[in-house]
Design a protein around this motif. Structure first.
Motif, PDB file in Angstrom:
ATOM      1  N   ALA A  98     144.958  -3.447 -42.590  1.00  0.00           N
ATOM      2  CA  ALA A  98     143.979  -4.507 -42.858  1.00  0.00           C
ATOM      3  C   ALA A  98     143.079  -4.125 -44.025  1.00  0.00           C
ATOM      4  O   ALA A  98     142.815  -4.948 -44.909  1.00  0.00           O
ATOM      5  N   VAL A 102     147.129  -9.545 -40.132  1.00  0.00           N
ATOM      6  CA  VAL A 102     147.552  -8.173 -39.845  1.00  0.00           C
ATOM      7  C   VAL A 102     147.389  -7.918 -38.357  1.00  0.00           C
ATOM      8  O   VAL A 102     146.309  -8.116 -37.797  1.00  0.00           O
ATOM      9  N   THR A 103     148.453  -7.474 -37.703  1.00  0.00           N
ATOM     10  CA  THR A 103     148.388  -7.105 -36.286  1.00  0.00           C
ATOM     11  C   THR A 103     149.448  -6.063 -35.977  1.00  0.00           C
ATOM     12  O   THR A 103     150.525  -6.072 -36.567  1.00  0.00           O
ATOM     13  N   ALA A 156     142.539  -9.478 -39.315  1.00  0.00           N
ATOM     14  CA  ALA A 156     143.149  -8.424 -38.509  1.00  0.00           C
ATOM     15  C   ALA A 156     142.909  -8.741 -37.035  1.00  0.00           C
ATOM     16  O   ALA A 156     141.804  -9.119 -36.659  1.00  0.00           O
TER      17      ALA A 156
END
Length: 169
Positions: A110, A73-74, A125
């Motif tokens: 996240a 997740v970003t 994350a």
């Protein structure tokens, strides 16, 4: 609120009856780059990006036996390859064919992934912008049970960055 048209709705009609995930939070680890940017905090070095930060946080968990899936997740995907999964799997010492899903989002995305994913998932994350850092959560059969009590639905914030030579307004 960051988004336009934000709304908070229960994840389940009866919040007391929200089903718990089958997974448990087995391990947590973080990684912070060693570089510091004046007035901004930790910053990525010239050789660090989302994938290297994710790998460092994931490896900090230790033994990754039983990891069947990775969720990355970003909010700032800076990788050039369309699918960084094979590179990330190799950096984590996982089989190359380990599924890796990339999600666009920040902390809320996240936490949703941690609450919704199954045992055997490694959720990572990453924030590559200063103050930079990454966190990894390993989901398994033992550990703390996580329950999603509510979910915020909104659009992502938009930041307009002028290109070189563009006039500032």
């Amino acid at each position: 609120s960051h988004g336009v048209g934000s709304a908070v709705r229960p994840a389940h009609p009866d919040a007391d009856q929200v089903p718990l995930t089958t997974a448990h939070l087995t391990a947590l680890a973080t990684y912070r780059p060693t570089w510091a940017a004046p007035a901004e905090g930790r910053a990525c070095g010239s050789d660090e990006d989302v994938v290297t930060l994710a790998a460092a946080a994931g490896r900090a968990i230790g033994a990754l036996h039983g990891v069947a899936r990775v969720v990355l997740v970003t909010a700032a995907p800076d990788f050039l390859e369309p699918d960084p999964g094979a590179v990330l799997a190799a950096a984590l010492g996982l089989p190359r064919e380990t599924p890796c899903e990339v999600r666009l989002g920040g902390g809320a995305a996240a936490l949703c992934a941690v609450a919704e994913e199954a045992a055997g998932t490694l959720v990572i994350a990453v924030e590559p912008r200063a103050p930079a850092g990454a966190a990894a959560a390993l989901l398994g059969e033992l550990g703390a049970r996580v329950r999603l009590a509510a979910r915020a639905a909104s659009s992502l914030p938009v930041r307009v960055v002028p290109t070189r030579g563009a006039a500032a307004h």
